[in-house]
Design a protein around this motif. Structure first.
Motif, PDB file in Angstrom:
ATOM      1  N   ASN A   1       0.825  -1.205   0.000  1.00  7.09           N
ATOM      2  CA  ASN A   1       0.000   0.000   0.000  1.00  7.09           C
ATOM      3  C   ASN A   1       0.861   1.259   0.000  1.00  7.09           C
ATOM      4  N   ALA A   2       1.935   1.252   0.794  1.00  9.97           N
ATOM      5  CA  ALA A   2       2.796   2.429   0.877  1.00  9.97           C
ATOM      6  C   ALA A   2       3.445   2.745  -0.462  1.00  9.97           C
ATOM      7  N   ARG A   3       3.725   1.720  -1.259  1.00  9.10           N
ATOM      8  CA  ARG A   3       4.355   1.937  -2.559  1.00  9.10           C
ATOM      9  C   ARG A   3       3.457   2.737  -3.513  1.00  9.10           C
ATOM     10  N   THR A   4       2.159   2.793  -3.225  1.00 10.52           N
ATOM     11  CA  THR A   4       1.238   3.515  -4.114  1.00 10.52           C
ATOM     12  C   THR A   4       1.178   5.008  -3.799  1.00 10.52           C
ATOM     13  N   ILE A   5       1.815   5.451  -2.700  1.00  8.46           N
ATOM     14  CA  ILE A   5       1.747   6.856  -2.288  1.00  8.46           C
ATOM     15  C   ILE A   5       2.832   7.646  -3.019  1.00  8.46           C
ATOM     16  N   GLY A   6       2.446   8.663  -3.733  1.00 10.84           N
ATOM     17  CA  GLY A   6       3.375   9.409  -4.583  1.00 10.84           C
ATOM     18  C   GLY A   6       4.506  10.083  -3.836  1.00 10.84           C
ATOM     19  N   ASP A   7       4.276  10.491  -2.581  1.00 10.66           N
ATOM     20  CA  ASP A   7       5.317  11.186  -1.817  1.00 10.66           C
ATOM     21  C   ASP A   7       6.396  10.245  -1.288  1.00 10.66           C
ATOM     22  N   ILE A   8       6.204   8.934  -1.423  1.00 11.81           N
ATOM     23  CA  ILE A   8       7.162   7.972  -0.873  1.00 11.81           C
ATOM     24  C   ILE A   8       8.058   7.452  -1.994  1.00 11.81           C
ATOM     25  N   PRO A   9       9.364   7.788  -1.970  1.00 17.41           N
ATOM     26  CA  PRO A   9      10.282   7.294  -3.015  1.00 17.41           C
ATOM     27  C   PRO A   9      10.479   5.780  -2.897  1.00 17.41           C
ATOM     28  N   HIS A  10      10.594   5.101  -4.038  1.00 17.17           N
ATOM     29  CA  HIS A  10      10.896   3.665  -4.033  1.00 17.17           C
ATOM     30  C   HIS A  10      12.402   3.435  -3.955  1.00 17.17           C
ATOM     31  N   ARG A  11      13.177   4.422  -4.391  1.00 17.57           N
ATOM     32  CA  ARG A  11      14.641   4.281  -4.411  1.00 17.57           C
ATOM     33  C   ARG A  11      15.280   5.597  -3.956  1.00 17.57           C
TER      34      ARG A  11
ATOM     35  N   THR B   1      19.002   7.766  -3.501  1.00 15.81           N
ATOM     36  CA  THR B   1      20.406   7.837  -3.912  1.00 15.81           C
ATOM     37  C   THR B   1      21.198   8.544  -2.823  1.00 15.81           C
ATOM     38  N   SER B   2      22.434   8.127  -2.652  1.00 13.94           N
ATOM     39  CA  SER B   2      23.326   8.717  -1.634  1.00 13.94           C
ATOM     40  C   SER B   2      22.747   8.587  -0.236  1.00 13.94           C
ATOM     41  N   ALA B   3      22.048   7.482   0.021  1.00 17.81           N
ATOM     42  CA  ALA B   3      21.463   7.238   1.338  1.00 17.81           C
ATOM     43  C   ALA B   3      22.346   6.274   2.118  1.00 17.81           C
ATOM     44  N   PRO B   4      22.226   6.267   3.457  1.00 16.77           N
ATOM     45  CA  PRO B   4      22.946   5.270   4.242  1.00 16.77           C
ATOM     46  C   PRO B   4      22.562   3.856   3.800  1.00 16.77           C
ATOM     47  N   GLU B   5      23.440   2.882   4.093  1.00 20.16           N
ATOM     48  CA  GLU B   5      23.189   1.477   3.738  1.00 20.16           C
ATOM     49  C   GLU B   5      21.850   1.014   4.297  1.00 20.16           C
ATOM     50  N   LEU B   6      21.560   1.410   5.537  1.00 18.85           N
ATOM     51  CA  LEU B   6      20.276   1.099   6.174  1.00 18.85           C
ATOM     52  C   LEU B   6      19.682   2.399   6.705  1.00 18.85           C
ATOM     53  N   LEU B   7      18.414   2.632   6.396  1.00 24.19           N
ATOM     54  CA  LEU B   7      17.751   3.839   6.885  1.00 24.19           C
ATOM     55  C   LEU B   7      16.253   3.587   7.027  1.00 24.19           C
ATOM     56  N   GLU B   8      15.738   3.823   8.214  1.00 22.23           N
ATOM     57  CA  GLU B   8      14.291   3.791   8.435  1.00 22.23           C
ATOM     58  C   GLU B   8      13.805   5.236   8.538  1.00 22.23           C
ATOM     59  N   VAL B   9      12.986   5.629   7.589  1.00 20.99           N
ATOM     60  CA  VAL B   9      12.427   6.983   7.562  1.00 20.99           C
ATOM     61  C   VAL B   9      11.017   6.932   8.140  1.00 20.99           C
ATOM     62  N   ARG B  10      10.739   7.833   9.069  1.00 16.74           N
ATOM     63  CA  ARG B  10       9.432   7.827   9.716  1.00 16.74           C
ATOM     64  C   ARG B  10       8.715   9.157   9.485  1.00 16.74           C
ATOM     65  N   GLY B  11       7.424   9.060   9.404  1.00 12.48           N
ATOM     66  CA  GLY B  11       6.630  10.252   9.158  1.00 12.48           C
ATOM     67  C   GLY B  11       5.154   9.940   9.277  1.00 12.48           C
ATOM     68  N   GLU B  12       4.348  10.781   8.641  1.00 12.47           N
ATOM     69  CA  GLU B  12       2.897  10.701   8.792  1.00 12.47           C
ATOM     70  C   GLU B  12       2.216  10.645   7.432  1.00 12.47           C
ATOM     71  N   VAL B  13       1.320   9.678   7.289  1.00 13.35           N
ATOM     72  CA  VAL B  13       0.456   9.597   6.109  1.00 13.35           C
ATOM     73  C   VAL B  13      -0.787  10.436   6.398  1.00 13.35           C
ATOM     74  N   TYR B  14      -1.162  11.289   5.452  1.00 13.60           N
ATOM     75  CA  TYR B  14      -2.306  12.168   5.680  1.00 13.60           C
ATOM     76  C   TYR B  14      -3.055  12.378   4.368  1.00 13.60           C
TER      77      TYR B  14
ATOM     78  N   ARG C   1      -0.868  11.271   1.088  1.00 18.52           N
ATOM     79  CA  ARG C   1       0.382  12.011   1.050  1.00 18.52           C
ATOM     80  C   ARG C   1       1.228  11.643   2.267  1.00 18.52           C
ATOM     81  N   PHE C   2       2.484  12.071   2.262  1.00 19.42           N
ATOM     82  CA  PHE C   2       3.397  11.671   3.335  1.00 19.42           C
ATOM     83  C   PHE C   2       4.372  12.792   3.650  1.00 19.42           C
ATOM     84  N   PHE C   3       4.507  13.126   4.940  1.00 16.38           N
ATOM     85  CA  PHE C   3       5.532  14.037   5.431  1.00 16.38           C
ATOM     86  C   PHE C   3       6.549  13.226   6.231  1.00 16.38           C
ATOM     87  N   ALA C   4       7.835  13.384   5.944  1.00 11.00           N
ATOM     88  CA  ALA C   4       8.887  12.733   6.729  1.00 11.00           C
ATOM     89  C   ALA C   4       9.397  13.705   7.789  1.00 11.00           C
ATOM     90  N   TYR C   5       9.623  13.192   9.025  1.00  8.85           N
ATOM     91  CA  TYR C   5      10.111  14.078  10.081  1.00  8.85           C
ATOM     92  C   TYR C   5      11.012  13.384  11.100  1.00  8.85           C
TER      93      TYR C   5
END
Length: 709
Positions: free
Chosen positions: A163-173, A175-188, A234-238
């Protein structure tokens, strides 16, 4: 809240504290499940926050109650069994809440003490809007989105990756990101998208959502990802969870890094030095709330230095370095877009505020009452200033108040934001529906249309009242159908009598009705049968259905009981003259009937057009007399009684009901027609008048002996 918070926590005994703790803990647990798991909140945010504060206060006073399973130790709610479970590598915690400015000053003091910072030492915070949506954690490995999970209970969430993959504000890939990263935010969901979604649902006959937060949560947690894809999420990362390398040394730097990675971050996030700057940011964001286009319910403050965040650490469910400063749940500021005038069935011109939509108390509000022309002008009916004399103008920023199911009201105006071109509102002196004069009688706070039945707004509202539940209650004929019949020149229902002509109209009219939306042969037949069944109607329901100003259900019952039949009532009202004569005095003698109500009823029967409409209606009806009390053997049957003073063994209402059940009439004043006065302690002018007229007066004990009670 309930009576649970009637006593201060300090006054509770251990036993009472334990009882309250159990009740509140159960209520909070139910609310958590309804909100986080079922996406169907049962109580308002304000009520939930109040319950949590009470529970926390009890546990601080009685530490033995602060068990591991206490809702104060929980985050969110258990994940649904519908989705696969995901265990968070780093817990997703909740935030401590604050509601007053003093709590923010105390938050800053507490952090300084914990860090042993000297007085005046700089300490920076971030301030960002608290999005009212659904928390989501996105796990990226080598830049690829591999998993998305809801917060759940903080330890374990639900796998909603597809389901999250269908949200336009959420990148699928990334670049220049850490090897592992959990990004948290709010779906609205934005206000505009929410309104469009509800409009589509209503058109399709589907259930609509109460607010954007429910819509976002329900959309993300769909078993079919195609449904989520069709919803405008939509999605805001914080924030972030597990990571192989730091994003930055500061909170603001980390937010900037998330933006550089391709995430939407909130542009209102800013740095603040000290608590006063935080409060200034809160006020500014609160003022901009209505124009953001999405829901926020407060502002989140975080210590900016991530090294200090690590030193401050965590409590069991919340970080020490952050706090959520909530907005008042039932208040919001928004822009007044227009003032419309609605005309009611009594001709009252009621001003309605058309607002830039804003969520207040969990409900999207776009309209609010403005009461009357005095309220708009900033004065009371007696001419005294309200709101410090501030008037209300189109374009103003106004504070909207809503409590429970009460109609939203405009409570205040922010003059500092008033547009230069805003002009004082001029209340109309003519009816916007029919053009008749709109006059305001002396002592009346409301301006009214004088058009009567020629005013289409009054006519259609009177018809809606006529078929309402407490009136004729004709099955299949509600407000929507009334509007259709009224506006249709072929079916032509313009007054109550027209309803009873429908079944007898010719076949051509019947065919026309069958072609209307919502009507087929069976539904038309059922409607006609329902109309025929209502030709026989009790007197009290008929009187109420006439829609006479000031005559509600109680007054209609009073009139019906006292006059008994339609013929007696109609003859008395026809013979009565406002302010004089025996019929007028007899009407006023009915306990519960005052001069205003009496004049309204009498005037209705003396208005030619209205009287003709009533006569046409009654000619088609069989009006049942009011139920008469069983008076055999009653010592007061047919007598007129007056109760005065304080009754000590029953309420005044109970005494009145008992007397009427025995066939007596209860009057509100003493006159030559009064047969008996029952006087309790404190009886004053009525007892003196009875003595002057030589009317028998007894006390409450004698009254009870008289009726055998």
């Amino acid at each position: 809240m309930t009576a649970l918070d009637a006593d201060p926590v300090e006054a509770l005994t251990p036993e009472e504290a334990r009882r309250q703790w159990g009740l509140i803990a159960a209520a909070v647990a139910r609310a958590n499940r309804a909100y986080h798991t079922l996406d169907a909140p049962e109580i308002s945010d304000a009520d939930y926050d109040a319950l949590k504060r009470r529970l926390t206060a009890i546990e601080l006073r009685f530490p033995a109650l602060a068990q591991a399973e206490s809702p104060t130790q929980a985050v969110g709610a258990e994940p649904s069994e519908t989705f696969a479970k995901v265990r968070h590598a780093v817990r997703m915690l909740s935030l401590e809440n604050a509601f007053e400015a003093g709590e923010i000053v105390e938050f800053d003091d507490r952090i300084r003490r914990y860090l042993n910072l000297p007085a005046g030492a700089p300490l920076r915070y971030t301030a960002e809007p608290k999005i009212d949506g659904l928390s989501l954690s996105l796990r990226y490995e080598r830049g690829l989105l591999v998993q998305a999970a809801t917060r759940g209970d903080g330890e374990t969430g639900e796998n909603v990756t597809a389901n999250a993959r269908t949200i336009g504000d959420i990148p699928h890939r990334l670049t220049s990101a850490p090897e592992l990263l959990e990004v948290r935010g709010e779906v609205y969901m934005s206000h505009a998208d929410f309104a469009a979604l509800n409009a589509r649902a209503a058109e399709a006959g589907e259930k609509t959502f109460a607010n954007p937060r429910n819509a976002a949560a329900g959309s993300l947690r769909q078993l079919d990802a195609a449904i989520t894809a069709s919803r405008p999420l939509r999605f805001f990362a914080y924030a972030w969870g597990a990571h192989s390398e730091p994003l930055a040394d500061t909170q603001m730097g980390a937010i900037d890094r998330l933006a550089a990675l391709g995430f939407a971050t909130n542009p209102l996030t800013r740095l603040c030095e000290g608590p006063q700057a935080l409060l200034d940011a809160w006020r500014e964001i609160e003022q901009r709330r209505a124009t953001l286009g999405y829901d926020i319910d407060g502002v989140v403050y975080k210590v900016d230095d991530i090294g200090l965040q690590h030193r401050l650490g965590y409590r069991s469910t919340t970080p020490r370095w952050a706090i959520a400063h909530k907005f008042p749940a039932e208040l919001a500021w928004t822009r007044l877009e227009a003032i419309d005038i609605q005309v009611g069935r009594t001709g009252a011109l009621s001003p309605v505020a058309r607002l830039l939509p804003v969520t207040v108390g969990g409900v999207v509000v776009s309209n609010a009452t403005l009461h009357n022309e005095d309220y708009i002008a900033g004065r009371s009916a007696s001419g005294e200033a309200i709101r410090d004399g501030k008037d209300i103008r189109v374009g103003d920023w106004v504070q909207v108040y809503r409590a429970g199911d009460v109609i939203p009201k405009v409570a205040d105006v922010d003059l500092s934001r008033r547009p230069a071109e805003a002009e004082p509102y001029i209340f109309p002196a003519t009816c916007p529906e029919c053009g008749s004069d709109a006059v305001r009688e002396e002592g009346d706070a409301v301006r009214r249309c004088t058009g009567g039945l020629v005013c289409p707004a009054q006519a259609v509202e009177k018809l809606k009242h006529f078929v309402s539940r407490a009136a004729f209650d004709i099955e299949g004929l509600g407000p929507k159908q009334i509007e259709m019949f009224f506006e249709d020149d072929q079916l032509r229902v313009r007054e109550p009598a027209d309803i009873f002509t429908l079944p007898g109209r010719d076949a051509a009219n019947l065919a026309k009705l069958k072609n209307r939306e919502g009507f087929g042969e069976r539904s038309v037949s059922n409607l006609f049968q329902a109309i025929e069944e209502k030709r026989r109607i009790p007197l009290n329901r008929l009187i109420f259905a006439l829609g006479i100003r000031h005559v509600g259900e109680s007054a209609a019952n009073l009139l019906a009981r006292n006059y008994g039949t339609w013929e007696a009532f109609e003859q008395a009202m026809t013979a009565a003259t406002v302010g004089e004569g025996p019929e007028w005095e007899a009407l006023l003698a009915i306990d519960g009937v005052g001069r205003v109500l009496a004049a309204s009823v009498v005037n209705s029967f003396h208005q030619a057009a209205e009287r003709a409409s009533i006569d046409r209606l009654v000619a088609m009806l069989d009006v049942e007399p009011a139920a008469q009390p069983v008076t055999a053997g009653s010592p007061v049957a047919g007598k007129t009684l007056v109760f005065t003073g304080t009754l000590e063994r029953m309420t005044r209402a109970e005494a009145k009901a008992r007397a009427e059940a025995l066939g007596a009439k209860v009057a509100g004043s003493v006159s030559a027609k009064t047969d008996l006065v029952i006087a309790g302690p404190g009886a004053g002018s009525k007892a003196k008048e009875a003595e002057r007229l030589g009317i028998e007066t007894i006390d409450e004990d004698a009254w009870l002996r008289l009726i055998g009670a």
